[in-house]
Every structure is written in C-alpha cells, then in structure tokens.
Scaffold this motif. Structure first.
Motif, mmCIF file in Angstrom:
data_model
loop_
_atom_site.group_PDB
_atom_site.id
_atom_site.type_symbol
_atom_site.label_atom_id
_atom_site.label_comp_id
_atom_site.label_asym_id
_atom_site.label_seq_id
_atom_site.Cartn_x
_atom_site.Cartn_y
_atom_site.Cartn_z
ATOM 1 N N MET A 153 0.833 -1.213 0.000
ATOM 2 C CA MET A 153 0.000 0.000 0.000
ATOM 3 C C MET A 153 0.864 1.256 0.000
ATOM 4 S SD MET A 153 -3.257 -0.844 2.404
ATOM 5 C CE MET A 153 -4.029 0.752 2.290
ATOM 6 N N LYS A 154 0.450 2.205 -0.844
ATOM 7 C CA LYS A 154 1.252 3.415 -1.011
ATOM 8 C C LYS A 154 1.285 4.272 0.259
ATOM 9 C CE LYS A 154 1.331 3.963 -5.964
ATOM 10 N NZ LYS A 154 1.466 2.549 -6.159
ATOM 11 N N ALA A 155 0.248 4.156 1.067
ATOM 12 C CA ALA A 155 0.177 4.984 2.272
ATOM 13 C C ALA A 155 1.355 4.718 3.197
ATOM 14 C CB ALA A 155 -1.129 4.706 3.015
ATOM 15 N N TYR A 156 1.854 3.494 3.207
ATOM 16 C CA TYR A 156 2.901 3.136 4.166
ATOM 17 C C TYR A 156 4.309 3.228 3.596
ATOM 18 C CZ TYR A 156 -1.147 1.360 6.630
ATOM 19 O OH TYR A 156 -2.354 1.264 7.243
ATOM 20 N N ALA A 157 4.431 3.210 2.277
ATOM 21 C CA ALA A 157 5.757 3.148 1.636
ATOM 22 C C ALA A 157 6.628 2.143 2.377
ATOM 23 C CB ALA A 157 6.411 4.538 1.620
ATOM 24 N N ALA A 158 6.102 0.929 2.466
ATOM 25 C CA ALA A 158 6.716 -0.092 3.317
ATOM 26 C C ALA A 158 8.129 -0.436 2.882
ATOM 27 C CB ALA A 158 5.857 -1.343 3.308
ATOM 28 N N ASP A 159 8.949 -0.569 3.879
ATOM 29 C CA ASP A 159 10.320 -0.994 3.646
ATOM 30 C C ASP A 159 10.425 -2.416 4.199
ATOM 31 O OD1 ASP A 159 13.105 -1.144 3.369
ATOM 32 O OD2 ASP A 159 13.397 -0.359 5.390
ATOM 33 N N VAL A 209 8.706 -1.237 9.342
ATOM 34 C CA VAL A 209 8.174 -1.550 8.009
ATOM 35 C C VAL A 209 7.136 -0.523 7.560
ATOM 36 C CG1 VAL A 209 6.950 -3.297 6.655
ATOM 37 C CG2 VAL A 209 8.648 -4.004 8.320
ATOM 38 N N LEU A 210 6.219 -0.176 8.464
ATOM 39 C CA LEU A 210 5.097 0.679 8.066
ATOM 40 C C LEU A 210 5.202 2.119 8.584
ATOM 41 C CD1 LEU A 210 2.237 -1.898 8.804
ATOM 42 C CD2 LEU A 210 3.317 -1.462 6.616
ATOM 43 N N GLY A 211 6.113 2.355 9.511
ATOM 44 C CA GLY A 211 6.296 3.720 10.027
ATOM 45 C C GLY A 211 5.339 4.090 11.148
#
Lengths: 148, 238
Positions: free
Chosen positions: B157-163, B215-217
């Motif tokens: 999901m773009k909202a999280y810009a997950a790493d 990962v999700l901030g």
C-alpha cells in the motif's frame, strides 16, 4: 454519540482488510503543452531506528492518506458540501508540501484507486499569492482527459 | 510495587504524549492551518497555540505525578486532545489516536475518583488484551489473511511506503508470516490465565510493534501500547 461509543468500546478491527489505496495524478497549466497527467509517487524508504521517537514524515503521509479516504467518502456519499471542501482544501495544502509543488495555481488533482474502480478529480482552490485566503468553489465534473 | 508500576505507566504515557505533540507541531509548522472558522469552527492559529500549550502541561504532569494536581492537569490535556479532534478531523495513525484518547479518559477518571482507580486501570488492561485478541479474530475470519494475500497487500500500500526486507520473504512465505501473526494475536489472552507467559508475550508484542514501525512507520502504536505494559505487569504478575 457513535464516536463516543467507539472510543469507549473500540472495535479493534486493526488491519482487518486492505482499504482503498490511491494513486495521485496532477496536471498543471505549465507542466507541459499537452497538459499531461503526472503521477506523484512516494518511494519506499528505509526508516532509521531513531525515528521511532520522532517520525513526523510518516505521520504526515498517513494523515495525507486519511484525508484522501475521507474526501473520497464524502464525494461518494455526496455529503455536506462544506465538509467535502474542507477535506479537498486540506488535501491540496498537504499535497503541495509533500510533493514540493511551489505554485499550485491551476493545479488539477486526480485520485484513483489502485484497482481503477474509483476516480475523483478536482481543481485546486489554493491561491499561491495568498495562501491564507481560502475560498469555496464548486467541484467540477470529471475531466475526460484521464490518465491511462 | 503496584504503585511504582502505575507511575511508570503514567511516565511512559506522558512521554508518548510529548513525542506525539512534537510531531504534530512539526506538521502545523509545515502546512499553515489557516482554514476559515466557518469550515472548522476553530479560530486561526488556535491549533498551533493549543498544541504548544500541551508541552508545558505534560511537563507539569510529570513533575506533579504524585500530587492531587495531576488530575487537573490531565483534565486540561484531555480537553485539549478532544478539542484537537475539531480541526484534525481524521484519525492520526488510525486506531492509535482512539486508544490514546481512551487512555486519557481512563487516567483522568482514575485520578478524579481515586477509590475507583483500579477499575479504570483494569479497563485499560482489558482493552490492551482485547486489542490483540479481537484484531486476531477479525483477521482470521478473512481468507485473505489466512492465505497471506492481505499481508502482502498491506506491504504494497502506497500509504505506508513499506520498507520490507525481501530476504525475509525468500525464506518464509507471506502465508507463514500471516499465521505467525494470527497465532500470536489469538493466543494473547493466555497471559491472563498463565501470567508467567507475560515474559514471553510482552517482549514479543514490543518486537511486533517495533517491526510495525520499521516496516510501516507506525511509531505511535509502539509508544502507546508499550506504555500500558507496566499496568499489565502490575495486575497480573505482581
């Protein structure tokens, strides 16, 4: 009353299912002679452990996405116009900051869900010369020149 | 011991409020919050002013942690938190802002009615346990979670810009990762039956929130949930 109930008795539906995720496209009068849509993308980034204490960047992005979801909901439900305008204007202001758009004049914004099921488009209400002067404007119908 | 742990909880909670307020001030500085009052019902510059006030109030709450004044200070902080809902309009970091408000209310009433203090603290504990357990129930009912598809979707999901480290997925599938999470959440109430399990579950829960941040901030989840752990220990372990 419902809000109070949900505070005292949280539903705890944490991450129960992925919600709508939006792709953001913008078009400005000076971006290209053909007024092409440009997609704004936030690249994944490696978070540093120290950001666990202070992480305004992710907070800002999450707030921005919450605004998109709320705006989409208001548009879909055709709810109270002023509330819709609040979310639209707040969204534009944050979008300009996050994507470093300095002159938001004639900025057109298009939100589209990942699956392409839902699309919302509107023109910026922010006057770059007087950012404190917010004004109401009717949200125009969908532009036919949509991105592919 | 119990009182000491309750004080540790209050310190951690107030510390989390301090960090959150600093983050919010950064946002207010970035984007001018100057919508006319008829949109928000809030006067210009009030959001910045009222958020700034929270900093000294949190400091005062930490100084007067053992004083009767703490109830008054918490009441003011709660009022500011409720008023901020007027202009924020949408949840910040999702459920963490709702839980934040619930803790504020419970702590305020615990100080207002000291005789019922245990009841309000127990309500926080109950909600912490339920937050894991119900979240697990809700997830396990979806085929998407059982198959690991939803976990993968969240990470994209773009909202999280997950790493998300790709090496992890090479060794273990999303389906397996999903089930590790589901089993952890669903089995969390076991700690009430067997308090010794707290020494396994609380570090695991802390690690889970830390991974969520990485990962999700979601750093707010980390601090709000972690702050309640001393309360859990005070009630079930001591």
């Amino acid at each position: 009353m419902t809000q109070w109930f949900s505070i005292f008795f949280p539903a705890w539906k944490l991450f129960d299912r992925p919600g709508d995720s939006y792709r953001i496209f913008v078009q400005t009068s000076d971006s290209s002679p053909h007024f092409e849509w440009a997609e704004l993308i936030r690249p994944p980034r490696r978070r540093k452990w120290r950001e666990i204490f202070f992480n305004p960047n992710d907070l800002h992005w999450l707030y921005f996405h919450s605004l998109m979801n709320e705006l989409s909901l208001r548009i879909t439900e055709k709810s109270f116009e002023e509330a819709q305008l609040f979310f639209q204007q707040a969204l534009e202001a944050h979008l300009c900051f996050l994507f470093e758009i300095e002159s938001p004049k004639n900025l057109k914004i298009l939100l589209r869900t990942e699956d392409g099921q839902m699309t919302h488009q509107f023109i910026s209400d922010i006057d770059p010369a007087r950012p404190e002067k917010w004004h109401l404007r009717k949200i125009p119908p969908l532009n036919k020149q949509e991105p592919q | 011991m119990k009182i000491l742990l309750q004080e540790v909880f209050l310190c951690l909670f107030l510390g989390a409020q301090f960090l959150q307020t600093c983050e919010w001030l950064t946002l207010l500085k970035r984007v001018p919050w100057s919508l006319p009052p008829r949109h928000t019902g809030v006067q210009k510059n009030w959001p910045l002013f009222l958020t700034l006030i929270k900093i000294p109030l949190i400091m005062l709450a930490l100084i007067f942690l053992r004083s009767q004044l703490l109830g008054v200070i918490l009441g003011l902080l709660l009022a500011l938190e409720l008023y901020s809902c007027k202009w924020v309009r949408v949840p910040l970091n999702g459920a963490s802002s709702g839980f934040n408000l619930l803790i504020y209310i419970c702590v305020f009433f615990a100080k207002l009615f000291p005789d019922s203090e245990n009841f309000f603290y127990f309500y926080i504990i109950l909600q912490v346990v339920l937050s894991y357990f119900i979240a697990g129930i809700v997830k396990v009912r979806h085929e998407g979670w059982r198959s690991g598809v939803f976990l993968e979707s969240f990470l994209q999901m773009k909202a999280y810009a997950a790493d998300f480290p790709k090496k992890v997925v090479q060794r273990i599938s999303f389906r397996q990762l999903s089930w590790i999470l589901l089993l952890f959440e669903l089995s969390f109430p076991l700690v009430i039956v067997q308090p010794k399990l707290f020494f396994i579950y609380l570090p695991a829960a802390a690690a889970f929130h830390a991974i969520n941040f990485k990962v999700l901030g979601l750093n707010r989840f980390f601090w709000i949930w972690i702050s309640t752990y001393p309360l859990l220990i005070s009630y079930f372990v001591t």
